[in-house]
Design a protein around this motif. Structure first.
Motif, mmCIF file in Angstrom:
data_model
loop_
_atom_site.group_PDB
_atom_site.id
_atom_site.type_symbol
_atom_site.label_atom_id
_atom_site.label_comp_id
_atom_site.label_asym_id
_atom_site.label_seq_id
_atom_site.Cartn_x
_atom_site.Cartn_y
_atom_site.Cartn_z
ATOM 1 N N GLU A 19 28.301 -46.565 3.118
ATOM 2 C CA GLU A 19 27.700 -47.633 2.296
ATOM 3 C C GLU A 19 28.393 -47.732 0.939
ATOM 4 O O GLU A 19 28.563 -48.813 0.397
ATOM 5 C CB GLU A 19 26.191 -47.388 2.145
ATOM 6 C CG GLU A 19 25.471 -47.769 3.437
ATOM 7 C CD GLU A 19 24.029 -47.285 3.530
ATOM 8 O OE1 GLU A 19 23.612 -46.455 2.693
ATOM 9 O OE2 GLU A 19 23.338 -47.732 4.476
ATOM 10 N N LYS A 20 28.833 -46.588 0.428
ATOM 11 C CA LYS A 20 29.557 -46.577 -0.849
ATOM 12 C C LYS A 20 30.820 -47.450 -0.765
ATOM 13 O O LYS A 20 31.166 -48.148 -1.710
ATOM 14 C CB LYS A 20 29.927 -45.127 -1.167
ATOM 15 C CG LYS A 20 30.670 -44.914 -2.457
ATOM 16 C CD LYS A 20 30.834 -43.415 -2.672
ATOM 17 C CE LYS A 20 31.444 -43.107 -4.015
ATOM 18 N NZ LYS A 20 31.359 -41.671 -4.327
ATOM 19 N N ASP B 147 34.444 -37.350 -8.506
ATOM 20 C CA ASP B 147 34.331 -38.752 -8.114
ATOM 21 C C ASP B 147 34.697 -39.661 -9.284
ATOM 22 O O ASP B 147 34.236 -39.451 -10.408
ATOM 23 C CB ASP B 147 32.888 -39.022 -7.679
ATOM 24 C CG ASP B 147 32.708 -40.422 -7.121
ATOM 25 O OD1 ASP B 147 33.595 -40.899 -6.382
ATOM 26 O OD2 ASP B 147 31.676 -41.046 -7.424
ATOM 27 N N LEU C 110 30.663 -51.273 -1.429
ATOM 28 C CA LEU C 110 30.553 -51.762 -2.809
ATOM 29 C C LEU C 110 31.906 -51.817 -3.510
ATOM 30 O O LEU C 110 31.989 -52.206 -4.666
ATOM 31 C CB LEU C 110 29.609 -50.845 -3.612
ATOM 32 C CG LEU C 110 28.216 -50.663 -3.015
ATOM 33 C CD1 LEU C 110 27.417 -49.623 -3.799
ATOM 34 C CD2 LEU C 110 27.473 -51.998 -2.993
ATOM 35 N N ARG C 111 32.981 -51.440 -2.792
ATOM 36 C CA ARG C 111 34.281 -51.329 -3.442
ATOM 37 C C ARG C 111 35.171 -52.535 -3.136
ATOM 38 O O ARG C 111 34.816 -53.378 -2.312
ATOM 39 C CB ARG C 111 34.964 -50.035 -2.982
ATOM 40 C CG ARG C 111 34.224 -48.775 -3.426
ATOM 41 C CD ARG C 111 34.955 -47.550 -2.957
ATOM 42 N NE ARG C 111 36.373 -47.679 -3.250
ATOM 43 C CZ ARG C 111 36.928 -47.398 -4.445
ATOM 44 N NH1 ARG C 111 36.202 -46.912 -5.403
ATOM 45 N NH2 ARG C 111 38.225 -47.569 -4.628
ATOM 46 N N VAL D 120 37.641 -41.005 -4.742
ATOM 47 C CA VAL D 120 36.384 -41.580 -4.237
ATOM 48 C C VAL D 120 35.732 -40.519 -3.346
ATOM 49 O O VAL D 120 36.169 -40.277 -2.220
ATOM 50 C CB VAL D 120 36.656 -42.873 -3.438
ATOM 51 C CG1 VAL D 120 35.337 -43.499 -3.002
ATOM 52 C CG2 VAL D 120 37.501 -43.849 -4.241
ATOM 53 N N THR E 173 33.545 -38.856 -0.817
ATOM 54 C CA THR E 173 32.947 -39.406 0.404
ATOM 55 C C THR E 173 32.526 -38.273 1.347
ATOM 56 O O THR E 173 33.115 -38.097 2.410
ATOM 57 C CB THR E 173 33.961 -40.317 1.119
ATOM 58 O OG1 THR E 173 35.238 -39.644 1.144
ATOM 59 C CG2 THR E 173 34.103 -41.660 0.458
ATOM 60 N N ALA F 191 25.744 -42.618 3.806
ATOM 61 C CA ALA F 191 25.764 -43.005 2.387
ATOM 62 C C ALA F 191 27.198 -43.231 1.909
ATOM 63 O O ALA F 191 27.468 -44.142 1.120
ATOM 64 C CB ALA F 191 25.070 -41.938 1.546
ATOM 65 N N SER F 192 28.131 -42.410 2.411
ATOM 66 C CA SER F 192 29.538 -42.568 1.997
ATOM 67 C C SER F 192 30.172 -43.810 2.625
ATOM 68 O O SER F 192 31.122 -44.362 2.062
ATOM 69 C CB SER F 192 30.347 -41.324 2.389
ATOM 70 O OG SER F 192 29.945 -40.211 1.616
#
Ligand SMILES: [Zn+2]
Length: 300
Positions: free
Chosen positions: A199-200, A136, A203-204, A150, A152, A196-197
């Motif tokens: 939601e990640k 990652d 933030l990008r 990234v 995921t 969770a991936s």
């Protein structure tokens, strides 16, 4: 009232043609259409002259031929794989034979857990072994491009998206697609990891997504939020079923997926299982043994 996901299904393309879809990004679509692949696998070509290929697709020699015809005179320096499903990674072996380029991915297909001692993985490319493992946040550079990895997990345990940094364009594989939700099928698929991936990604700073199947997604964040809400709604639907005494997944599927054609029920059942496993982990459901397809469920 369930929220509607604003699906994007309009796709202009011709099979066998390498098409420029954005500056620095070309795509050729393999002729493997299905209810799971939409029009087929979109193989991306990044850069020009010395290029990276993302997701070479199924083991289809004609697809690889057309891809190489379309970039005649150029060199493939890197082969990236988003994950090891049969419509994504097997073509890498054919492309490697023809080009000698190295393969890059998070890792081989996840071992997965066992269900009653029986492997329940479907569609995994167990033969894929990347030449180079990626982590990652790692950044790889080639002729005029740089790609950020990234990680995921969720659709599979080894799913990796790649951002073309020069364009803030994210190749999302099967993690986020415009035409459909993703299948999350345990044991290798994991709903908690999947959410969770998603939601990640919120933030990008990605400006556009290029999924392996279907059209690009501009302004992607509201879309990702809709997917998260959709998964939460599916969990609520499972809880409603159990509250009404519907304890088995096979009986939940027709209730939750009322609009789905029946031949898709087995795939939908695996998605419901993914939600159920997550709800058991959260303590909101309990079961009489292992959280699996045939088990019965009660409120936790
Ligand atoms: Zn897949």
């Amino acid at each position: 009232m369930a929220m509607k996901i604003p699906f994007r299904r309009k796709l202009d393309f011709t099979y066998g043609e390498v098409a420029q879809v954005a500056p620095g990004i070309r795509r050729i679509i393999a002729e493997n259409p299905s209810p799971f692949t939409f029009y087929g696998t979109g193989t991306y070509i990044v850069g020009r002259g010395e290029v990276a290929v993302i997701d070479p697709g199924p083991a289809d020699a004609a697809h690889i031929d057309r891809l190489l015809d379309g970039i005649a005179g150029e060199t493939v320096s890197h082969i990236f794989v988003t994950h090891t499903h049969m419509d994504h990674s097997p073509g890498s072996r054919l492309l490697q034979e023809r080009t000698g380029a190295k393969t890059y991915a998070y890792g081989p297909h996840g071992a997965g857990k066992l269900e009653q001692g029986v492997p329940v993985e479907e569609g995994g490319d167990m033969a894929f072994q990347p030449d180079q493992l990626l982590g990652d946040g790692e950044i790889l550079q080639g002729g005029g491009w740089s790609l950020e990895c990234v990680y995921t997990p969720g659709h599979t345990s080894n799913h990796m998206c790649y951002q073309l940094r020069e364009r803030k364009a994210l190749f999302t594989g099967d993690h986020v697609m415009g035409w459909s939700t993703s299948i999350v099928s345990p044991p290798d698929g994991d709903m908690a990891a999947y959410i969770a991936s998603l939601e990640k990604l919120l933030l990008r700073d990605d400006l556009v997504y290029w999924p392996t199947h279907g059209p690009s997604i501009e302004d992607p964040k509201p879309y990702v939020r809709a997917f998260i809400t959709h998964r939460q709604e599916r969990q609520e639907q499972v809880l409603v079923c159990v509250r009404q005494g519907v304890r088995r997944i096979e009986d939940m599927v027709p209730q939750i997926y009322a609009e789905l054609p029946e031949f898709m029920y087995p795939a939908a059942a695996r998605s419901v299982l993914a939600s159920v496993v997550h709800l058991v982990e959260l303590g909101r459901l309990r079961t009489d043994g292992e959280a699996q397809l045939a088990a019965r469920y009660w409120l936790g």
